[in-house]
Design an enzyme around this catalytic site. Structure first.
Site, PDB file in Angstrom:
ATOM      1  N   GLY A 252      82.183  46.720  28.688  1.00  0.00           N
ATOM      2  CA  GLY A 252      82.270  47.856  27.779  1.00  0.00           C
ATOM      3  C   GLY A 252      83.162  47.597  26.580  1.00  0.00           C
ATOM      4  CG  HIS A 253      83.825  50.914  23.888  1.00  0.00           C
ATOM      5  ND1 HIS A 253      83.480  52.018  23.144  1.00  0.00           N
ATOM      6  CD2 HIS A 253      84.404  51.416  25.008  1.00  0.00           C
ATOM      7  CE1 HIS A 253      83.840  53.118  23.779  1.00  0.00           C
ATOM      8  NE2 HIS A 253      84.395  52.769  24.909  1.00  0.00           N
TER       9      HIS A 253
END
Length: 361
Positions: A252-253
């Site tokens: 994920g970011h």
């Protein structure tokens, strides 16, 4: 192409026991190897196979060679502290020798923006797209249908296999390997809730948060097929040097993955998580967002990580497979734990009362 054991030892080190002029041209398992093939022993439980192997030579650790004793006589060995790593280096050498490098140049069907910079030594395959401001390093190889977004930098000696997509504003360090179907730099999963009311009267929407960071990938990183690494919301998602990521992994970011960490297939790492150096993440592990794993943490397959694990060690939360009937009985016990707890409390209370009565008497 066959090489003598002497040539291998000159290149990779190790001590030759037996005939250094023995030639090997391929690698094979101990139980399948022939006289012109090189085998290796990495797990001592297969030591007996060394006594019967048809291999021309065997990579072996010093302690395992000692255990063979007289059975080693008449056989050829390269003795090395880490036969598995030695095998990996020899295997890569044989692959490089068997596959001559492709000629540098740009395929006629590729689309290269005039504002992009492509090294003269790079190999650009069919239907590759390179957008404005992108930089393709020396000897980089981009196979068919690769997409490189605007402003992205691909390091020297990197190899992007077919159908890889690297979005805009990302950086891949030198010697990166990215396998087919991987996507680097897609939007992180960021949405702000904007709802009012309750139940069926609830109105509003999820408001998309623009993801304006990028992805920075360090040197010597390998990324598996169909793996996705999201770009950061504001700062970059960072994959440090020599990280190895298997197929079908989601990162994920704003995550940061420390150097020399390995992540097995189907793992999912939620946003803003930091994983330290030299960690090992097993297959299908799920890691919650905004947690930190310290250096040298090992998480075994299918475990769920919901909080930070700052201390080095091995962590497990998965339930191993058992026979169906055993599972049903265990599940029934779990469902009734609250009742069992209440019964135990009642028994403890009754026992304490009896002991009190006996003491008073």
């Amino acid at each position: 192409m066959a090489l003598t054991l002497e040539a291998l030892a000159a290149r990779f080190g190790g001590e030759i026991v037996g005939d250094g002029r023995c030639e090997v041209g391929a690698l094979a398992p101990l139980d399948q190897a022939g006289p012109r093939q090189l085998a290796f022993l990495a797990n001592p439980k297969y030591l007996a196979q060394v006594e019967t192997t048809g291999a021309g030579a065997v990579l072996i650790a010093p302690g395992d060679l000692e255990k063979l004793g007289a059975a080693a006589h008449g056989r050829n060995f390269i003795v090395t502290p880490n036969p598995y790593a030695y095998f990996a280096r020899v295997a890569q050498m044989f692959i490089d020798l068997a596959a001559p490098p492709r000629a540098a140049g740009v395929h006629p069907s590729a689309t290269i923006d005039p504002a992009a910079q492509v090294a003269a030594s790079a190999v650009i395959g069919p239907h590759v797209t390179v957008e404005a401001g992108a930089v393709i390093g020396e000897r980089a190889q981009l196979d068919a249908n690769v997409f490189v977004g605007r402003g992205t930098r691909i390091g020297d000696d990197s190899h992007l296999y077919p159908n890889v997509a690297i979005y805009h504003g990302c950086t891949l360090g030198p010697r990166a390997i990215v396998h087919s179907g991987a996507v680097i730099g897609s939007d992180g999963f960021g949405f702000a809730p904007d709802f009012v009311g309750e139940g069926d009267a609830r109105t509003g929407a999820w408001v998309k948060i623009p993801q304006v960071g990028g992805v920075k990938v360090g040197p010597d990183v390998e990324i598996g097929a169909n793996t996705t690494i999201d770009r950061g919301a504001m700062a970059d998602t960072v994959i440090d040097e020599c990280v190895k990521i298997d197929n079908l992994v989601q990162i994920g970011h704003n995550c940061r993955i420390g150097a020399y960490t390995v992540i097995a297939g189907c793992a999912g790492i939620a946003g803003s998580t930091t994983i330290g150096k030299h960690c090992m993440i097993g297959g299908a592990v799920g890691i919650a967002g905004h947690v930190t794993l310290g250096d040298y943490v090992i998480v075994t397959a299918k475990s769920g990580v919901s909080k930070s694990l700052p201390k080095a060690g091995i962590y497990t939360s998965a339930f191993p497979a058992v026979e169906h009937g055993d599972w049903n009985r265990s599940a029934a016990l779990v469902r009734n734990l609250d009742k069992l707890r209440d019964r135990i409390k009642a028994l403890e209370t009754a026992l304490a009362a009896r002991e009190g009565d006996a003491g008073g008497a």
